[in-house]
Design a protein around this motif. Sequence first.
Motif, mmCIF file in Angstrom:
data_model
loop_
_atom_site.group_PDB
_atom_site.id
_atom_site.type_symbol
_atom_site.label_atom_id
_atom_site.label_comp_id
_atom_site.label_asym_id
_atom_site.label_seq_id
_atom_site.Cartn_x
_atom_site.Cartn_y
_atom_site.Cartn_z
ATOM 1 N N LEU A 35 4.365 12.293 -5.138
ATOM 2 C CA LEU A 35 3.784 11.476 -5.983
ATOM 3 C C LEU A 35 3.336 10.237 -5.377
ATOM 4 C CD1 LEU A 35 5.699 11.964 -9.222
ATOM 5 C CD2 LEU A 35 3.634 12.818 -8.670
ATOM 6 N N VAL A 36 3.309 10.016 -3.896
ATOM 7 C CA VAL A 36 3.078 8.712 -3.245
ATOM 8 C C VAL A 36 1.645 8.181 -3.613
ATOM 9 C CG1 VAL A 36 2.261 9.919 -1.169
ATOM 10 C CG2 VAL A 36 3.498 7.591 -1.171
ATOM 11 N N GLU A 37 0.643 9.024 -3.783
ATOM 12 C CA GLU A 37 -0.551 8.304 -3.869
ATOM 13 C C GLU A 37 -0.903 7.691 -5.249
ATOM 14 O OE1 GLU A 37 -2.825 8.046 -1.678
ATOM 15 O OE2 GLU A 37 -1.765 8.900 -0.240
ATOM 16 N N PRO A 38 -0.541 8.603 -6.297
ATOM 17 C CA PRO A 38 -0.614 7.749 -7.534
ATOM 18 C C PRO A 38 0.274 6.329 -7.690
ATOM 19 C CG PRO A 38 -0.011 10.195 -8.080
ATOM 20 C CD PRO A 38 0.150 9.910 -6.504
ATOM 21 N N LEU A 39 1.632 6.533 -7.189
ATOM 22 C CA LEU A 39 2.404 5.446 -6.992
ATOM 23 C C LEU A 39 1.983 4.207 -6.283
ATOM 24 C CD1 LEU A 39 5.862 7.157 -6.976
ATOM 25 C CD2 LEU A 39 4.899 5.987 -8.794
ATOM 26 N N ASN A 40 1.096 4.815 -5.132
ATOM 27 C CA ASN A 40 0.662 3.636 -4.318
ATOM 28 C C ASN A 40 -0.402 2.560 -5.043
ATOM 29 O OD1 ASN A 40 1.971 3.843 -2.122
ATOM 30 N ND2 ASN A 40 0.607 5.555 -1.065
ATOM 31 N N ALA A 41 -0.738 2.824 -6.173
ATOM 32 C CA ALA A 41 -1.428 2.137 -7.111
ATOM 33 C C ALA A 41 -0.971 0.989 -7.720
ATOM 34 C CB ALA A 41 -2.115 2.909 -8.131
ATOM 35 N N ILE A 42 0.463 1.286 -7.748
ATOM 36 C CA ILE A 42 1.168 -0.020 -8.165
ATOM 37 C C ILE A 42 2.034 -0.681 -6.936
ATOM 38 C CG2 ILE A 42 3.373 -0.469 -9.547
ATOM 39 C CD1 ILE A 42 2.931 2.301 -10.859
ATOM 40 N N SER A 43 2.259 -1.842 -7.077
ATOM 41 C CA SER A 43 2.786 -2.745 -6.004
ATOM 42 C C SER A 43 4.065 -3.202 -6.124
ATOM 43 C CB SER A 43 1.753 -4.010 -5.635
ATOM 44 O OG SER A 43 2.232 -4.751 -4.494
ATOM 45 N N LEU A 44 4.926 -3.076 -5.336
ATOM 46 C CA LEU A 44 6.383 -3.811 -5.460
ATOM 47 C C LEU A 44 6.602 -4.563 -4.315
ATOM 48 C CD1 LEU A 44 9.107 -3.666 -7.331
ATOM 49 C CD2 LEU A 44 9.872 -2.071 -5.771
ATOM 50 N N GLY A 45 6.782 -5.995 -4.617
ATOM 51 C CA GLY A 45 7.152 -6.936 -3.553
ATOM 52 C C GLY A 45 5.934 -6.885 -2.316
ATOM 53 N N GLY A 46 4.812 -6.724 -2.829
ATOM 54 C CA GLY A 46 3.690 -6.628 -1.827
ATOM 55 C C GLY A 46 3.393 -5.416 -1.150
ATOM 56 N N TYR A 47 4.227 -4.374 -1.198
ATOM 57 C CA TYR A 47 3.815 -2.986 -0.910
ATOM 58 C C TYR A 47 3.637 -2.196 -1.802
ATOM 59 C CZ TYR A 47 6.352 -5.187 3.112
ATOM 60 O OH TYR A 47 6.457 -5.955 4.386
ATOM 61 N N PRO A 48 2.863 -0.907 -1.556
ATOM 62 C CA PRO A 48 2.723 0.144 -2.657
ATOM 63 C C PRO A 48 3.958 0.789 -2.766
ATOM 64 C CG PRO A 48 1.498 0.186 -0.708
ATOM 65 C CD PRO A 48 2.274 -0.809 -0.260
ATOM 66 N N LEU A 49 4.005 1.060 -4.260
ATOM 67 C CA LEU A 49 5.265 1.577 -4.765
ATOM 68 C C LEU A 49 5.703 2.971 -3.927
ATOM 69 C CD1 LEU A 49 7.556 1.116 -6.597
ATOM 70 C CD2 LEU A 49 6.398 2.333 -8.681
ATOM 71 N N GLY A 50 4.744 3.803 -3.567
ATOM 72 C CA GLY A 50 4.922 4.999 -3.117
ATOM 73 C C GLY A 50 5.439 4.825 -1.794
ATOM 74 N N PHE A 51 5.207 3.968 -1.068
ATOM 75 C CA PHE A 51 5.614 3.585 0.399
ATOM 76 C C PHE A 51 7.067 3.093 0.320
ATOM 77 C CE2 PHE A 51 6.543 0.324 3.739
ATOM 78 C CZ PHE A 51 6.521 0.919 4.589
ATOM 79 N N TRP A 52 7.082 2.188 -0.855
ATOM 80 C CA TRP A 52 8.504 1.519 -1.207
ATOM 81 C C TRP A 52 9.678 2.918 -1.342
ATOM 82 C CZ3 TRP A 52 12.259 1.347 -4.987
ATOM 83 C CH2 TRP A 52 13.206 0.461 -4.835
ATOM 84 N N PHE A 53 9.278 3.518 -2.125
ATOM 85 C CA PHE A 53 10.275 4.752 -2.516
ATOM 86 C C PHE A 53 10.441 5.511 -1.280
ATOM 87 C CE2 PHE A 53 9.634 4.423 -7.250
ATOM 88 C CZ PHE A 53 10.948 4.508 -7.509
ATOM 89 N N ALA A 54 9.436 5.762 -0.432
ATOM 90 C CA ALA A 54 9.552 6.742 0.670
ATOM 91 C C ALA A 54 10.484 5.992 2.026
ATOM 92 C CB ALA A 54 8.381 7.014 1.347
ATOM 93 N N GLN A 55 10.368 4.793 1.975
ATOM 94 C CA GLN A 55 10.896 3.699 2.988
ATOM 95 C C GLN A 55 12.201 3.432 2.444
ATOM 96 O OE1 GLN A 55 10.029 4.003 6.093
ATOM 97 N NE2 GLN A 55 8.366 5.379 5.251
ATOM 98 N N GLN A 56 12.669 2.856 1.261
ATOM 99 C CA GLN A 56 13.819 2.194 0.847
ATOM 100 C C GLN A 56 14.284 2.750 -0.507
ATOM 101 O OE1 GLN A 56 12.809 -1.817 0.998
ATOM 102 N NE2 GLN A 56 12.462 -2.019 2.795
ATOM 103 N N GLY A 57 13.264 3.002 -1.270
ATOM 104 C CA GLY A 57 14.043 3.439 -2.530
ATOM 105 C C GLY A 57 14.756 4.551 -2.883
#
Length: 85
Positions: A35-57
């Motif tokens: 679900l990285v692409e749909p989540l990338n529409a949301i930003s968390l701390g200046g980063y796309p949410l999908g990227f955040w989940f993949a890297q830290q979440g």
Amino acid sequence: MTPDKRSDYWRANLRLLAVLLIIWFIVSFGFGILLVEPLNAISLGGYPLGFWFAQQGSIYIFVVLIFVYAALMGRLDKKFDVEED
């Protein structure tokens, strides 16, 4: 501890472990990869949410699940009267 009670304790332990692993799988694989692409529409701390989940979440969720597991196992141990002194 009777064999029936031991079996019930083990079954409850495995059920708890399965639920927590499913949650971790959904967060790490589902949110971080599928679900990285749909989540990338949301930003968390200046980063796309999908990227955040993949890297830290997924790592943060895993650490939280470790504490949740410890707390719930403490309750389960008390319920079955096998807690440590």
